[in-house]
Design a protein around this motif. Structure first.
Motif, PDB file in Angstrom:
ATOM      1  N   PRO A   1       0.838  -1.213   0.000  1.00  0.00           N
ATOM      2  CA  PRO A   1       0.000   0.000   0.000  1.00  0.00           C
ATOM      3  C   PRO A   1       0.865   1.253   0.000  1.00  0.00           C
ATOM      4  N   PRO A   2       0.364   2.360  -0.547  1.00  0.00           N
ATOM      5  CA  PRO A   2       1.164   3.602  -0.623  1.00  0.00           C
ATOM      6  C   PRO A   2       1.727   4.041   0.731  1.00  0.00           C
ATOM      7  N   ARG A   3       0.970   3.850   1.811  1.00  0.00           N
ATOM      8  CA  ARG A   3       1.443   4.319   3.125  1.00  0.00           C
ATOM      9  C   ARG A   3       2.678   3.554   3.612  1.00  0.00           C
ATOM     10  N   LEU A   4       2.922   2.349   3.031  1.00  0.00           N
ATOM     11  CA  LEU A   4       4.083   1.554   3.440  1.00  0.00           C
ATOM     12  C   LEU A   4       5.224   1.628   2.422  1.00  0.00           C
ATOM     13  N   ALA A   5       4.994   2.337   1.297  1.00  0.00           N
ATOM     14  CA  ALA A   5       6.044   2.471   0.289  1.00  0.00           C
ATOM     15  C   ALA A   5       7.230   3.212   0.898  1.00  0.00           C
ATOM     16  N   GLY A   6       8.418   2.658   0.727  1.00  0.00           N
ATOM     17  CA  GLY A   6       9.613   3.263   1.297  1.00  0.00           C
ATOM     18  C   GLY A   6       9.850   2.889   2.749  1.00  0.00           C
ATOM     19  N   ILE A   7       8.867   2.242   3.382  1.00  0.00           N
ATOM     20  CA  ILE A   7       8.993   1.815   4.786  1.00  0.00           C
ATOM     21  C   ILE A   7       9.194   0.307   4.871  1.00  0.00           C
ATOM     22  N   LEU A   8       8.380  -0.423   4.081  1.00  0.00           N
ATOM     23  CA  LEU A   8       8.421  -1.884   4.120  1.00  0.00           C
ATOM     24  C   LEU A   8       9.767  -2.395   3.605  1.00  0.00           C
ATOM     25  N   GLN A   9      10.372  -3.316   4.360  1.00  0.00           N
ATOM     26  CA  GLN A   9      11.684  -3.859   3.993  1.00  0.00           C
ATOM     27  C   GLN A   9      11.683  -5.381   4.067  1.00  0.00           C
ATOM     28  N   PHE A  10      12.698  -5.953   3.454  1.00  0.00           N
ATOM     29  CA  PHE A  10      12.939  -7.395   3.585  1.00  0.00           C
ATOM     30  C   PHE A  10      13.079  -7.723   5.069  1.00  0.00           C
ATOM     31  N   GLY A  11      12.402  -8.797   5.520  1.00  0.00           N
ATOM     32  CA  GLY A  11      12.508  -9.212   6.910  1.00  0.00           C
ATOM     33  C   GLY A  11      11.424  -8.672   7.814  1.00  0.00           C
ATOM     34  N   HIS A  12      10.566  -7.804   7.308  1.00  0.00           N
ATOM     35  CA  HIS A  12       9.463  -7.293   8.126  1.00  0.00           C
ATOM     36  C   HIS A  12       8.415  -8.382   8.351  1.00  0.00           C
ATOM     37  N   ARG A  13       7.796  -8.358   9.515  1.00  0.00           N
ATOM     38  CA  ARG A  13       6.626  -9.203   9.781  1.00  0.00           C
ATOM     39  C   ARG A  13       5.391  -8.349   9.517  1.00  0.00           C
ATOM     40  N   VAL A  14       4.438  -8.897   8.755  1.00  0.00           N
ATOM     41  CA  VAL A  14       3.269  -8.130   8.322  1.00  0.00           C
ATOM     42  C   VAL A  14       1.982  -8.898   8.600  1.00  0.00           C
ATOM     43  N   LYS A  15       0.894  -8.145   8.611  1.00  0.00           N
ATOM     44  CA  LYS A  15      -0.447  -8.733   8.697  1.00  0.00           C
ATOM     45  C   LYS A  15      -1.045  -8.683   7.292  1.00  0.00           C
ATOM     46  N   VAL A  16      -1.561  -9.844   6.817  1.00  0.00           N
ATOM     47  CA  VAL A  16      -2.090  -9.921   5.452  1.00  0.00           C
ATOM     48  C   VAL A  16      -3.424 -10.663   5.444  1.00  0.00           C
ATOM     49  N   PRO A  17      -4.289 -10.376   4.449  1.00  0.00           N
ATOM     50  CA  PRO A  17      -5.510 -11.170   4.289  1.00  0.00           C
ATOM     51  C   PRO A  17      -5.187 -12.498   3.623  1.00  0.00           C
ATOM     52  N   PHE A  18      -5.806 -13.585   4.097  1.00  0.00           N
ATOM     53  CA  PHE A  18      -5.584 -14.902   3.512  1.00  0.00           C
ATOM     54  C   PHE A  18      -6.929 -15.623   3.542  1.00  0.00           C
ATOM     55  N   GLY A  19      -7.586 -15.684   2.370  1.00  0.00           N
ATOM     56  CA  GLY A  19      -8.961 -16.187   2.362  1.00  0.00           C
ATOM     57  C   GLY A  19      -9.834 -15.251   3.178  1.00  0.00           C
ATOM     58  N   LYS A  20     -10.541 -15.803   4.143  1.00  0.00           N
ATOM     59  CA  LYS A  20     -11.370 -14.988   5.026  1.00  0.00           C
ATOM     60  C   LYS A  20     -10.652 -14.619   6.323  1.00  0.00           C
ATOM     61  N   GLN A  21      -9.386 -15.045   6.444  1.00  0.00           N
ATOM     62  CA  GLN A  21      -8.640 -14.794   7.671  1.00  0.00           C
ATOM     63  C   GLN A  21      -7.705 -13.596   7.520  1.00  0.00           C
TER      64      GLN A  21
END
Length: 746
Positions: A27-47
């Motif tokens: 997402p634009p708000r994470l552009a330039g912030i997100l890096q290799f090795g970050h732990r993230v929350k993502v949608p997966f199916g309905k979870q």
């Protein structure tokens, strides 16, 4: 122009084969912030699940790519080389990559808030003090606080109040008015604050120590990958060799990792390491709090702690350039992880040393057969021998006590008459003793107490195990025979089990020796943090006469006051249903014998056994590793066991025994098909059979064991099986584990 960025995420979904990655949009708000090795929350199916960022690209792989929800942590948790290590673990040990990664970065996943302290400083300089004294003439308490803050900058509020004699409200008023400046300092949690660097008189190395240090440091200076087997008897000074080599690797700007097999050994080694290297040492083990482990992990990661000391999992520490890895007591089975990923620290150490052109040192008085074989002519390891104790001390005298004769003479108790006599003598002379109980043996081992016969499988040369259905069963090939009421050799009815606990030993010692002060060290008495250290410190300071313990007192401990070691039930590991039974018995007996005779007085060892003629017991009594090694090696070669083959164990378990057995049989059929399709190479497959621990935590357990001298062929079969099964089983509510190079088949 499309500047959209996409990321590859390794997701964490229970029950899902998670070796593959899934693409998400940044997402634009994470552009330039997100890096290799970050732990993230993502949608997966309905979870909404957790994942790890392992790559970036500018091209969408599939339509309908979803967007990352957000960051879980402010900073990345791992670097590329840690992901590479996790992928190697997953591939070698047949587990999911995400599971391996979670092990590699374990302490980082359990971050806890750091402890902080607010330190106070005067906002006015000493040149303004005369003016303040005029202005605050009617507020002597405030003046006293400011004068104290100038004289003692950096005190916290309570300390400042105590020194100045003012109250906390007065200090708060000065903070609010700006006369006091508050600075918050984060405090690293130090698990061993009592140990610091101290000046020591230089230790004069023995000739053997000097040769070993010279060989290892030469390899360190050349920056080449080498593996050394440091074979030194107990008390030969292996630890000093380690410390000298660490000094050398630090001088090259690289780091060192040292592993010890038991948490009980950690305090002793921490004291020695911190005395030499101070705050450069970071410690990692499971008895530390999450916060302590996290802080030590971050000190390692930042480079401020280039010396790592810990148990098995410390081999995964985020050391960027490990120039030296040391595994003390390398033969110990505790270096094998019994949960996925089921890695052996020695294998991981070898991988990391090879990858970083580092030196690996394997130290032991009783090396594993697998390691020692590699030192033979043309082998991969360089052998360094230290056959003598430091300061010319002798190895202890060892005496075997034939417990069959004790039974025949009417003594059916735990202790032989000779051991009780020796203990009374030690108490009279105010010397200390260790009573070692070899308790790890399986309790349903059937043995004749008259002649010492143990029934073994005619196919596998593994001892048979008694089951509650009245049958003796081999837990390798499922050979069965009806349990016997009388010994087939001598006709005696003295047929029974082993099964004596440390608590019972302690109680009977108290009854026989009412004046003795006894400490017990086992899994029950060491549950609390620091309990190992407290028990050992109390014993070392002379607060007790006798220390009763299991394996944790058998190795590595340096207790100069001990002049007698008594071994109870030396046979309980000797006849376990495991092909390594003889090796484990020899190692334990030789190691526990090494706990005595390390002080000014000579040491003595009494080993109580029903089979004193066994080659492992005889070799341990003579301190003769070579005699044991070549005898055991011949037997292993005859049976085709490691080190002449690689082995894999597949365990199936669940609540429904019939379903477990059926699934195990289907797996065996699959394995047979894959093995038949090979162009060459013989693979032995035995089972399915009930595991020696046939039921554990309400789960029934069946296993299949594969081994082959051709590991490439064995690995090919396992890869085909893993791909075909995708981590699932032919049955509901069943689970399966794959153990490569198993240390136990229980």
């Amino acid at each position: 122009m499309n500047n959209q960025l996409y990321t590859d995420v390794l997701v964490e979904v229970p029950g899902l084969q998670t070796d593959r990655t899934y693409q998400y949009q940044v997402p634009p708000r994470l552009a330039g912030i997100l890096q290799f090795g970050h732990r993230v929350k993502v949608p997966f199916g309905k979870q909404k699940i957790t994942g790890f960022v392992v790559g970036f690209n500018e091209q969408k792989a599939v339509p309908g790519v979803k967007e990352i929800i957000g960051l879980v942590d402010e900073n990345p948790l791992f670097r590329a080389e840690q992901l590479t290590l996790a992928r190697w673990l997953a591939d070698y040990y047949f587990c999911s990559t995400v599971k391996a990664l979670q092990s590699v970065i374990g302490p980082a996943l359990k971050k806890t808030a750091a402890r902080s302290v607010a330190r106070l400083y005067s906002a006015v300089g000493p040149e303004q003090l005369p003016l303040l004294q005029e202005q605050l003439a009617r507020s002597p308490k405030k003046l006293a606080v400011l004068e104290t803050a100038l004289q003692h900058p950096g005190l916290d509020k309570r300390a400042l109040a105590a020194v100045s004699g003012a109250s906390l409200p007065v200090i708060n008023q000065l903070c609010a008015g700006g006369q006091l400046r508050v600075e918050t300092e984060l405090l690293a949690r130090d698990p061993y604050p009592q140990y610091e660097a101290v000046r020591q008189a230089p230790v004069t190395l023995t000739t053997e120590q000097g040769r070993s240090v010279q060989a290892i440091t030469a390899a360190l200076q050349q920056g080449e990958h080498r593996v050394f087997m440091l074979h030194g008897v107990t008390g030969s000074g292996k630890t000093e060799v380690y410390l000298r080599c660490i000094e050398q690797v630090l001088s090259t700007g690289r780091q060192a990792i040292t592993l010890v097999p038991e948490i009980a050994l950690t305090p002793q080694m921490v004291r020695l390491y911190k005395a030499r290297f101070g705050r450069a040492v970071a410690v990692l083990h499971s008895r530390m709090s999450d916060g302590e482990r996290y802080d030590e992990w971050m000190r390692i990661d930042s480079g401020s702690a280039p010396v790592v000391l810990g148990v098995r999992s410390a081999i995964l520490a985020p050391v960027p350039d490990p120039g030296l890895i040391i595994i003390d007591e390398e033969h110990e089975p505790s270096y094998k992880q019994e949960e996925a990923p089921r890695y052996h620290a020695r294998a991981v150490a070898l991988y990391r040393a090879q990858k970083n052109r580092g030196v690996l040192v394997l130290g032991s008085a009783t090396p594993s057969l697998e390691s020692y074989c590699r030192t033979l002519s043309g082998g991969e390891y360089t052998l360094l021998n230290m056959p003598c104790r430091v300061k010319g001390k002798n190895m202890p005298d060892v005496q075997l006590v034939d417990m069959r004769r004790e039974v025949q003479s009417g003594n059916s108790g735990i202790f032989s008459l000779l051991l009780l006599q020796k203990l009374r003598s030690r108490l009279h002379n105010k010397e200390q003793a260790i009573i070692f109980l070899n308790r790890r043996g399986f309790k349903t081992l059937v043995v004749c107490r008259e002649c010492g016969l143990v029934l073994k499988c005619p196919r596998c040369e593994i001892s048979l195990t008694y089951h509650t259905d009245g049958r003796l069963r081999c837990h390798y090939c499922n050979y069965q025979v009806q349990a016997l009421q009388r010994c087939p050799d001598c006709g005696s009815s003295q047929v029974g089990y082993f099964g004596t606990g440390t608590q019972r030993v302690e109680m009977e010692l108290t009854a026989h020796l009412p004046g003795a002060r006894i400490l017990r060290m086992d899994a029950d008495t060491t549950t609390r943090k620091g309990s190992h250290e407290q028990i050992l410190a109390a014993f070392a300071s002379g607060e007790a006469d006798i220390l009763v313990g299991t394996q944790m007192v058998a190795k590595g401990l340096d207790l100069p006051g001990v002049t007698l070691v008594g071994v109870i039930n030396a046979d309980s590991t000797l006849h376990m249903p495991d092909f390594r039974a003889g090796e484990r018995t020899f190692q334990l007996l030789a190691q526990v014998a090494g706990r005595t005779g390390r002080g000014d007085e000579p040491g003595e060892v009494l080993i109580q056994t029903f089979t004193p003629e066994h080659y492992a017991v005889q070799a341990a009594a003579r301190h003769n590793y070579q005699a044991f090694f070549y005898k055991e090696l011949g037997l292993r070669k005859e049976m085709g066991y490691p080190p002449f083959a690689k082995m894999v164990r597949i365990l199936v378990y669940g609540r429904d025994e019939a379903a477990v057995q059926q699934a195990a049989e289907k797996i065996r059929a699959q394995l047979d098909r894959f093995a038949e399709g090979l162009s060459g190479g013989r693979i032995m497959i035995i089972g399915p059979a009930p595991a020696p621990l046939a039921r554990l935590k309400e789960d029934y357990r069946w296993h299949i064991i594969l081994w082959s001298a051709d590991y490439r062929q064995l690995r090919l079969v396992m890869q085909q099986f893993a791909q075909a099964s995708h981590g699932t089983l032919p049955g509901k509510a069943l689970k399966m584990s794959i153990d490569v190079d198993p240390m136990y088949t229980m």
